[in-house]
Write a protein that holds these residues in place. Structure first.
Motif, PDB file in Angstrom:
ATOM      1  N   LEU A 149      -4.440   5.853  -1.242  1.00  0.00           N
ATOM      2  CA  LEU A 149      -3.551   6.919  -0.895  1.00  0.00           C
ATOM      3  C   LEU A 149      -3.521   5.549   0.620  1.00  0.00           C
ATOM      4  O   LEU A 149      -1.968   5.017   0.541  1.00  0.00           O
ATOM      5  CB  LEU A 149      -4.199   7.992  -0.185  1.00  0.00           C
ATOM      6  N   LEU A 150      -4.126   4.753   0.928  1.00  0.00           N
ATOM      7  CA  LEU A 150      -4.178   3.880   1.616  1.00  0.00           C
ATOM      8  C   LEU A 150      -3.401   2.431   1.372  1.00  0.00           C
ATOM      9  O   LEU A 150      -2.212   2.065   1.849  1.00  0.00           O
ATOM     10  CB  LEU A 150      -5.129   2.835   2.534  1.00  0.00           C
ATOM     11  N   GLY A 151      -3.867   2.156  -0.322  1.00  0.00           N
ATOM     12  CA  GLY A 151      -2.700   1.215  -0.689  1.00  0.00           C
ATOM     13  C   GLY A 151      -1.189   1.637  -0.646  1.00  0.00           C
ATOM     14  O   GLY A 151      -0.280   0.724  -0.559  1.00  0.00           O
ATOM     15  N   THR A 152      -0.745   3.023  -1.036  1.00  0.00           N
ATOM     16  CA  THR A 152       0.876   3.588  -1.348  1.00  0.00           C
ATOM     17  C   THR A 152       1.141   3.323   0.316  1.00  0.00           C
ATOM     18  O   THR A 152       2.352   2.297   0.146  1.00  0.00           O
ATOM     19  CB  THR A 152       0.658   4.778  -1.893  1.00  0.00           C
ATOM     20  N   VAL A 153       0.634   3.572   1.149  1.00  0.00           N
ATOM     21  CA  VAL A 153       0.765   2.962   2.442  1.00  0.00           C
ATOM     22  C   VAL A 153       1.020   1.288   3.382  1.00  0.00           C
ATOM     23  O   VAL A 153       2.328   1.095   3.529  1.00  0.00           O
ATOM     24  CB  VAL A 153       0.861   4.171   3.579  1.00  0.00           C
ATOM     25  N   THR A 154       0.213   0.852   2.854  1.00  0.00           N
ATOM     26  CA  THR A 154       0.017  -0.474   3.242  1.00  0.00           C
ATOM     27  C   THR A 154       1.223  -1.040   2.601  1.00  0.00           C
ATOM     28  O   THR A 154       1.951  -1.915   2.961  1.00  0.00           O
ATOM     29  CB  THR A 154      -1.847  -0.996   2.955  1.00  0.00           C
ATOM     30  N   LEU A 155       1.730  -0.686   1.174  1.00  0.00           N
ATOM     31  CA  LEU A 155       2.428  -1.598   0.384  1.00  0.00           C
ATOM     32  C   LEU A 155       3.893  -1.065   1.130  1.00  0.00           C
ATOM     33  O   LEU A 155       4.529  -2.038   0.895  1.00  0.00           O
ATOM     34  CB  LEU A 155       1.330  -1.337  -0.940  1.00  0.00           C
ATOM     35  N   ALA A 156       4.368  -0.300   0.934  1.00  0.00           N
ATOM     36  CA  ALA A 156       5.348   0.574   1.312  1.00  0.00           C
ATOM     37  C   ALA A 156       6.102  -0.261   2.677  1.00  0.00           C
ATOM     38  O   ALA A 156       6.895  -0.801   2.331  1.00  0.00           O
ATOM     39  CB  ALA A 156       5.601   2.062   1.171  1.00  0.00           C
ATOM     40  N   VAL A 157       4.611  -0.307   3.792  1.00  0.00           N
ATOM     41  CA  VAL A 157       5.387  -0.932   4.848  1.00  0.00           C
ATOM     42  C   VAL A 157       5.411  -2.398   4.743  1.00  0.00           C
ATOM     43  O   VAL A 157       6.502  -2.824   5.297  1.00  0.00           O
ATOM     44  CB  VAL A 157       3.781  -0.406   5.967  1.00  0.00           C
ATOM     45  N   SER A 158       4.841  -3.209   4.284  1.00  0.00           N
ATOM     46  CA  SER A 158       4.504  -4.599   3.777  1.00  0.00           C
ATOM     47  C   SER A 158       5.926  -5.091   2.748  1.00  0.00           C
ATOM     48  O   SER A 158       6.555  -5.661   3.259  1.00  0.00           O
ATOM     49  CB  SER A 158       3.092  -5.161   3.467  1.00  0.00           C
ATOM     50  N   THR A 159       6.043  -4.806   2.147  1.00  0.00           N
ATOM     51  CA  THR A 159       7.214  -4.422   0.930  1.00  0.00           C
ATOM     52  C   THR A 159       8.680  -4.278   1.904  1.00  0.00           C
ATOM     53  O   THR A 159       9.813  -5.783   1.437  1.00  0.00           O
ATOM     54  CB  THR A 159       7.796  -3.529  -0.103  1.00  0.00           C
ATOM     55  N   TYR A 160       8.255  -3.276   3.223  1.00  0.00           N
ATOM     56  CA  TYR A 160       9.913  -3.358   3.607  1.00  0.00           C
ATOM     57  C   TYR A 160      10.211  -5.104   4.659  1.00  0.00           C
ATOM     58  O   TYR A 160      11.326  -5.419   5.078  1.00  0.00           O
ATOM     59  CB  TYR A 160       9.611  -2.157   4.872  1.00  0.00           C
ATOM     60  N   LEU A 161       8.829  -5.061   5.699  1.00  0.00           N
ATOM     61  CA  LEU A 161       8.428  -6.216   5.920  1.00  0.00           C
ATOM     62  C   LEU A 161       8.847  -7.357   5.164  1.00  0.00           C
ATOM     63  O   LEU A 161      10.103  -7.881   6.136  1.00  0.00           O
ATOM     64  CB  LEU A 161       7.112  -6.201   6.908  1.00  0.00           C
ATOM     65  N   TYR A 162       8.663  -7.305   3.771  1.00  0.00           N
ATOM     66  CA  TYR A 162       9.898  -8.570   3.018  1.00  0.00           C
ATOM     67  C   TYR A 162      10.977  -8.571   3.017  1.00  0.00           C
ATOM     68  O   TYR A 162      11.564  -9.304   3.545  1.00  0.00           O
ATOM     69  CB  TYR A 162       9.380  -8.587   1.668  1.00  0.00           C
ATOM     70  N   TYR A 163      11.668  -7.540   2.731  1.00  0.00           N
ATOM     71  CA  TYR A 163      12.856  -7.127   2.632  1.00  0.00           C
ATOM     72  C   TYR A 163      13.458  -7.331   4.701  1.00  0.00           C
ATOM     73  O   TYR A 163      14.880  -8.369   4.297  1.00  0.00           O
ATOM     74  CB  TYR A 163      14.046  -5.814   2.273  1.00  0.00           C
ATOM     75  N   LEU A 164      13.154  -7.160   5.525  1.00  0.00           N
ATOM     76  CA  LEU A 164      13.185  -7.697   7.109  1.00  0.00           C
ATOM     77  C   LEU A 164      13.426  -8.943   7.304  1.00  0.00           C
ATOM     78  O   LEU A 164      14.594  -9.807   7.907  1.00  0.00           O
ATOM     79  CB  LEU A 164      13.044  -7.626   7.885  1.00  0.00           C
ATOM     80  N   LEU A 165      12.541  -9.702   6.062  1.00  0.00           N
ATOM     81  CA  LEU A 165      12.191 -11.168   6.387  1.00  0.00           C
ATOM     82  C   LEU A 165      13.561 -12.097   5.267  1.00  0.00           C
ATOM     83  O   LEU A 165      14.242 -13.178   6.185  1.00  0.00           O
ATOM     84  CB  LEU A 165      11.039 -11.618   5.923  1.00  0.00           C
TER      85      LEU A 165
END
Length: 441
Positions: free
Chosen positions: A88-104
């Motif tokens: 569960l922690l993995g799904t949340v962490t990966l979702a947030v960091s992927t969105y930050l990649y998109y912003l970069l």
């Protein structure tokens, strides 16, 4: 005494084991679909953001560095708090960091920002590595399953291949129809959906987390036992020492093939071709997953499968680096992926049969850490080689590096571990390590 050879993928299952397998396949399907939306276009995405080849593969290296940094701590989370919590922690962490990649990408951010967020992406994946596989093996043993691990893990790889086939093709086509950022947003959405699925279906079975009033004491206990059953267990140790070379090469080749194939195809904007490359790897995974138990049946020892796969894979990369014909490159890519995919479930079964339940996730995470550490060095090294000499030369260099894993695989074989000849899910190993059979020549 030679154990009977496994008879393929037709293992019978009781209802409890079948339910465990269904949950495992569901989690594998959702996670792979989410991840694979960007696998076919990730390198192109980084280059489109203004990074050079060196910077793009260095960003990938920071991702693997994040996995190296967090593999063992998140493995301790899985063994100490539970495999479900880790997922569960993995799904949340990966979702947030992927969105930050998109912003970069939208901001054309400087390289140092890509490096930081790449480390966070690595953190997200480390919550998954080891946890799901450990959950599966413990739950199957608890359910009374007596078949071969290769069969279940092979089915998982087939589902993974199907999911990758869909996700990578969809990601490439969607990127070409819209832009390179949309597949990243799709990944975020699927990951959030997987959080809900895992929350409802995934429960720790056949495993009790190491609870303690002192978190530091719990970490120390799990790590000490993991070292005893990992690095101090000789056949496991040699498998871990081989991992940096085989896994590091695999990571580089997969991502380098995107710009390499586009260059051979002659159209740098044909993103669907990059998706096609990933799809061929996915199809090869399906075939490799089906072949795994059958390949195991051809040999008395699991290490024979792994050694042959490493040798053949290295030769294919050397040939791949010399071709200039697009369709020939696609065929070689498919062969390379099939060989590696057929050996992967065999390796997983071999290692799992030598690890006790209490430390399984941490030892598997440490094994993954060793593979990721190879990516940290090999990706920027070969990326720089691609800048200086071109992608074909870097692929040939990758084939040479993969050969370095073979002596370690041979050393693991020489230890004569019982898991090397096992054909069914082994009984729980002791803390001191699995029983060993007499060495054979």
């Amino acid at each position: 005494m030679v154990l009977p050879r496994p008879g393929g993928s037709g293992d019978t299952m009781n209802p409890a084991a079948r339910t465990i397998q269904r949950v495992y396949l569901t989690l594998t399907l959702g996670n792979t679909v989410a991840a694979s939306f960007i696998w076919g276009i990730n390198t192109l995405f980084l280059l489109d953001a203004g990074l050079s080849n060196l910077e793009a593969f260095a960003a990938n290296a920071f991702f693997t560095a994040g996995m190296v940094l967090f593999e063992v701590p998140t493995g301790v989370v899985a063994d100490g708090w539970g495999r479900r919590v880790s997922f569960l922690l993995g799904t949340v962490t990966l979702a947030v960091s992927t969105y930050l990649y998109y912003l970069l990408w939208q901001l054309s951010a400087p390289f140092w920002m890509w490096a930081v967020i790449s480390v966070l992406l690595g953190l997200g994946f480390t919550f998954f590595s080891g946890a799901v596989e450990a959950w599966l093996v413990d739950a199957l043993r608890f359910s009374g399953y007596e078949g071969g691990l290769e069969s279940v893990l092979g089915r998982g790889q087939m589902v993974q291949g199907l999911a990758m086939l869909f996700g990578s093709v969809a990601g490439g086509v969607i990127a070409q129809a819209t832009n390179l950022g949309v597949p990243f947003l799709l990944r975020v959405g699927v990951l959030l959906a997987m959080f809900a699925v895992a929350f409802g279906l995934m429960h720790d079975v056949g495993f009790s987390p190491e609870r303690s009033t002192s978190p530091m004491r719990a970490v120390h206990t799990v790590l000490t036992a993991s070292i005893d059953n990992g690095l101090k267990n000789r056949p496991v140790r040699y498998m871990m020492l081989a991992a940096p070379f085989s896994a590091g090469v695999g990571i580089y080749v997969f991502y380098a093939l995107q710009p390499y194939l586009l260059d051979l195809f002659g159209d740098p904007k044909a993103y669907s071709i990059a998706g096609l490359a990933a799809a061929i790897v996915a199809g090869s995974q399906i075939l490799g997953g089906w072949l795994a138990p059958h390949a195991r049946g051809l040999f008395h020892k699991r290490t024979s499968v792994m050694i042959l796969a490493a040798l053949v894979g290295a030769v294919i990369l050397l040939v791949l680096g010399s071709t200039r014909v697009f369709w020939v490159a696609l065929v070689l890519l498919a062969l390379w992926a099939v060989v590696g995919s057929a050996a992967t479930p065999v390796r997983q079964a071999y290692v799992n049969d030598m690890i006790p339940s209490k430390q399984r996730a941490t030892v598997l995470s440490f094994d993954s850490l060793m593979g990721s550490s190879g990516g940290v060095v090999i990706q920027p090294l070969l990326g720089r080689g691609a800048d200086l000499y071109g992608y074909p030369a870097s692929l040939a260099m990758a084939g040479v590096i993969e050969l370095i894993a073979v002596p370690f695989l041979l050393a693991s074989r020489k230890q004569g571990a019982a898991a090397d000849r096992a054909s069914t899910l082994a009984a729980e190993p002791t803390r001191e390590g699995p029983a060993e059979t007499p060495r054979t020549t």
